[in-house]
Design an enzyme around this catalytic site. Structure first.
Site, PDB file in Angstrom:
ATOM      1  N   GLU D 110       0.824  -1.209   0.000  1.00 49.48           N
ATOM      2  CA  GLU D 110       0.000   0.000   0.000  1.00 49.48           C
ATOM      3  C   GLU D 110       0.857   1.258   0.000  1.00 49.48           C
ATOM      4  O   GLU D 110       0.448   2.288  -0.521  1.00 49.48           O
ATOM      5  CB  GLU D 110      -1.010  -0.092   1.131  1.00 49.48           C
ATOM      6  N   HIS D 257       6.229 -10.541  16.648  1.00 52.24           N
ATOM      7  CA  HIS D 257       6.922 -11.738  17.086  1.00 52.24           C
ATOM      8  C   HIS D 257       8.332 -11.819  16.531  1.00 52.24           C
ATOM      9  O   HIS D 257       9.264 -12.262  17.210  1.00 52.24           O
ATOM     10  CB  HIS D 257       6.136 -12.998  16.703  1.00 52.24           C
ATOM     11  N   LYS D 298      12.920 -12.358  26.728  1.00 53.65           N
ATOM     12  CA  LYS D 298      12.845 -11.480  25.566  1.00 53.65           C
ATOM     13  C   LYS D 298      13.194 -10.046  25.990  1.00 53.65           C
ATOM     14  O   LYS D 298      13.683  -9.256  25.206  1.00 53.65           O
ATOM     15  CB  LYS D 298      11.424 -11.502  24.981  1.00 53.65           C
TER      16      LYS D 298
END
Lengths: 329, 329, 329, 329
Positions: D110, D257, D298
């Site tokens: 887009e 992720h 993380k």
């Protein structure tokens, strides 16, 4: 003893708020079975993870609160009275499964309407301007005819006149009781509550069409009065600090808060199940979890769970198992 | 004229509920600018798409309702009074930007407490059992000391005694007015409302700590009375079918519903802005959009928008622009 | 014929997107029954209103797509593989109820791990720093040991070596097939898919621990290759514009979008059921409803419904009824 | 030292995950001011409570990660590229504020379309069947003409031909870079990324219209190849365990992720800001908070916050302040 055994112990310790088991349970694979009952379904699905775990805990806690003879408060929002959950509420009252109900006035109004009128399955995506032209009011995906509300106005004025002949001053819960007694419709939860002496509290009794009808009625009968402070006292005296108390809270709003405040004054709930779509990030009471209730002393126990989801599916699912397992149906 | 020109016309026709423009506006790229004001920020960000578009429409509609001299209803939930939005409410009342306020009793209580006590920035992830031990109550990520509520009990009993000397029977909004007059704190929205003759309705006046205090007070003074039916009438008479009426609704609950019911009886709102985190899929009134209000006749106009998001950011953002653009600040 | 009869017709016309019935159905009261099966429960609860209505429609549409011999796409997110829904996926593959699956790589990884290791029921409110110290990873309220991921690394490297001996270049879905063939565990959905020739597409094959393992493997075997463009072609050729096609979409993300894009290229879905907690107000594809799919031509039918809710309860509930009613179990 | 002083200390200790301050800050009343800048607005509103607090922390953390010279990962979902946030992404790349971007392929597509075509402000409530007839595709409340996608097909085939003359084998991020170089449009974020050597990773490169175009292209040029494993390696090598690393994650999905997995392999993020509408109760990665990231390693720091809300308002708001305060604009 390996590292993980330690982990299990410590983790379960650090989570006592949500979990009261000594050992972690394994996640288990779910398989569909032929002619599976709702009861067996929940026994299986509760090991799947995420909200299914909370569903299982909700069943356990409701069973436990009943077996422990706790005073049980059931609260629900107006839309749930508009829906077919009305039947389940009537059933719970006729079985005397709960002791005290709290709701908003729309639920009372629509229960009364349904003694004469039908509501319809509609669509969330309906064209509301079209509906307006057709005389249809939308409650989510439930459609109600304008004429059904006209019917309400007729019924309620007659009921108020009749009640007024007996009593000129009532509390809101007494008004709901007097209405209920007169409905004579087994399918009505307001009727079943009255018949089975389960009080329905309605802390914002004027917040609906009933408010307008009460206003019109009082214009004719200026000595008609509703005492909200006495109703609060009545609610507080429904239970006591020494008694076991449990709540089943569907949705949020004043119905939820009223149950919590009544329990807070009586030193806290022993059992709590919340079923809600509201989330806590906005700081609203509607989204507040059972965990938050601990800080206030609204809850004095670990027997509590918040199930996130829509009550029109979850509450019938939970109660079908609870009533079945405890032999109420 | 190409195919798309047709599309534009037809699409805009089929969407008149949400859109009142003849031509589709292009999405525009946003760029940060040095020393950008909130007003310019919203002028730019509103072309980004998604909720930013609704943010821009909310500003337009609030400006329009004010310029059109509509009677403006502002409703908010209890947690918003717990938060620093209290200051903005006080400002809106002191500027007489709104005409009628509706809220739940927790907002009144916490505004009163804040005339003497501080609330604190906490955390949603706090350990609630720890907080309990420390005497701290959690409202989302706001912390309030137990002792602050003790303070409330002292203040309110004094105020009730003083009011009782003047009047033994009031409506809830009159009680809030009498409390407000006595607070003498410019930062209090209850005070600013009283000072500027903006009524604050509270349809569930007992639904909080105040309920308990009223109960204790009435035990001592049995002739003290609150008339909720008269308050409903007072609310209905605040506006009329012929008048232009607008609502700014923050969150849901009885505060929202009360504004809608009052407007419905007076033949509908001309302007409506809802800011909420609740969604419509559960059929709750809290999640009901301005579109649903059309079916009921609660809304009689296309000047309406629902902005999905958390009011603690969105409402200050919107009002900073509105007050600035209209010269109120 | 009264006014309302007209309303019914027009309303149902204006809603053909969501509703394909000529007459509005009444809302019906729900009552719990002894030994109620899931199948009967859904038959009853679907008349309650709100999402329960969508639940009932989801059952209808899935039954219809199967009976119509549509090619059925099932998509799910990684966390659903982490949960016990894994068992239901394996069951659906072994029954050849679905024809094509699409997911993210985490679901594949955790299915593989579970052939050797257990996952545990934990808590959303766990202290994550504590968990870190204990070597436990949290997926919502599912706990997984660090050592389970170590196990994965061992298994996957062996599998990759073995597959590499046969093929040096594969598409991602072929890789998943080759892994599945070698797992030899009836409880594994990756195994069941391979055994029953149901392809599992994984458009972001490197987005997880497998990505790292593939990287390490390719360092040793530089001629090992995964061809993602060929996999896209393979997916497109799974169905055709002339065939009936249905989708069951659990959650959002690339798994959802991949099914939609494949169907768009093949001129649209004939049946669509979305189950999701994501809402449309942010404009995300994850929150996009079946209604939005109409504008794109992704959907070419009215046989579509979006059920808002958490799949760990809703999908097992729906499929228990569907499989039962159609005689698959 | 009173009881509450103790409470403060212990409470802040028990919350170190979310809070790194020694003392609790008071909630402060917000007041609108004339010509208020965005920067001052956030300085004030951050003391209001609820998500406004998280908004303020997000600003702090992003400023800190930049001042600490952390490698900054920015991830966003496809719809954000469809929106006018595209301009802000282009600005951030041209200012080299971020180092690595990750997104899904729709955002790339887009952005490319917008170098030639306009998107339009539409409505969530549009009639999708009408839109279909008019050749308009809906992305939430953004409308895109069918013909704009036809335009994309023309542009992309030309670009692919041109790139193919230079290179027959690329990784997805190299492909995006080669496309970007050729766009020559300062408003395009794909162009600005290429110009400023900021790699854009796209872990599911075929998940969109581009997938189909790549398929068609490869049918003509069978030796054209995309290597996803090499791209994963390239991503891992963008940073290292010793480096400071920060993430700004808008929405969820594989873009989120992928940033987390890359940081996990490099021993964890030092700074993390998530802006999302997804909630954690379903256990999805999209809804997983910065707190959950701690259990995995993380995240290796307390410099982290999750702001719940819609990015189209919140991200421009945050970055307008950050860029202003740090002197980037």
């Amino acid at each position: 003893m390996n590292k993980y055994d330690n982990a299990e112990k410590k983790a379960s310790k650090s989570e006592r708020q949500e979990q009261h088991k000594a050992e972690l349970e394994p996640i288990q694979d779910f398989h569909a079975e032929p002619n599976m009952t709702v009861s067996r379904f929940i026994d299986k699905v509760r090991h799947v993870g995420f909200q299914s775990v909370h569903l299982g805990k909700a069943v356990d806690i409701i069973k436990r609160m009943k077996q422990d003879n706790a005073k049980i408060f059931l609260t629900f929002t107006s839309n749930m009275g508009s829906s077919g959950m009305r039947g389940l509420f009537a059933q719970l009252f006729s079985l005397r499964f709960v002791d005290i109900a709290i709701t908003t006035v729309g639920a009372i109004e629509e229960d009364i309407i349904k003694t004469k009128e039908k509501f319809y399955v509609g669509s969330f995506d309906a064209n509301d301007l079209e509906l307006r032209k057709q005389g249809i009011n939308r409650i989510g995906n439930i459609f109600v005819k304008d004429t059904s509300y006209v019917k309400f106005e007729e019924i309620i004025q007659e009921l108020l006149e009749d009640i007024y002949q007996e009593k000129k001053k009532l509390t809101p819960s007494q008004l709901v009781y007097e209405i209920g007694k007169r409905l004579q419709d087994e399918s009505s939860f307001v009727y079943q509550a009255a018949k089975n002496n389960i009080p329905i509290y309605c802390p914002a009794i004027t917040d609906g069409s009933l408010g307008y009808q009460l206003m019109l009625f009082k214009d004719k009968h200026p000595d008609f009065e509703l005492d909200v402070i006495d109703d609060f006292k009545k609610l507080i005296l429904e239970s006591s600090p020494r008694e076991k108390k449990g709540v089943i809270i569907l949705g949020g709003g004043v119905a939820k808060h009223h149950a919590l405040i009544a329990n807070l004054i009586n030193e806290g709930m022993d059992y709590a199940v919340y079923i809600t779509t509201a989330r806590e990030y906005s700081g609203s009471l509607s989204g507040a979890t059972t965990r938050e209730a601990l800080s206030w002393g609204k809850l004095r126990s670990e027997n509590a769970v918040t199930v996130i989801g829509e009550a029109s599916i979850l509450f019938p699912l939970i109660m079908t198992k609870v009533l079945n397992d405890l032999g109420f149906v």
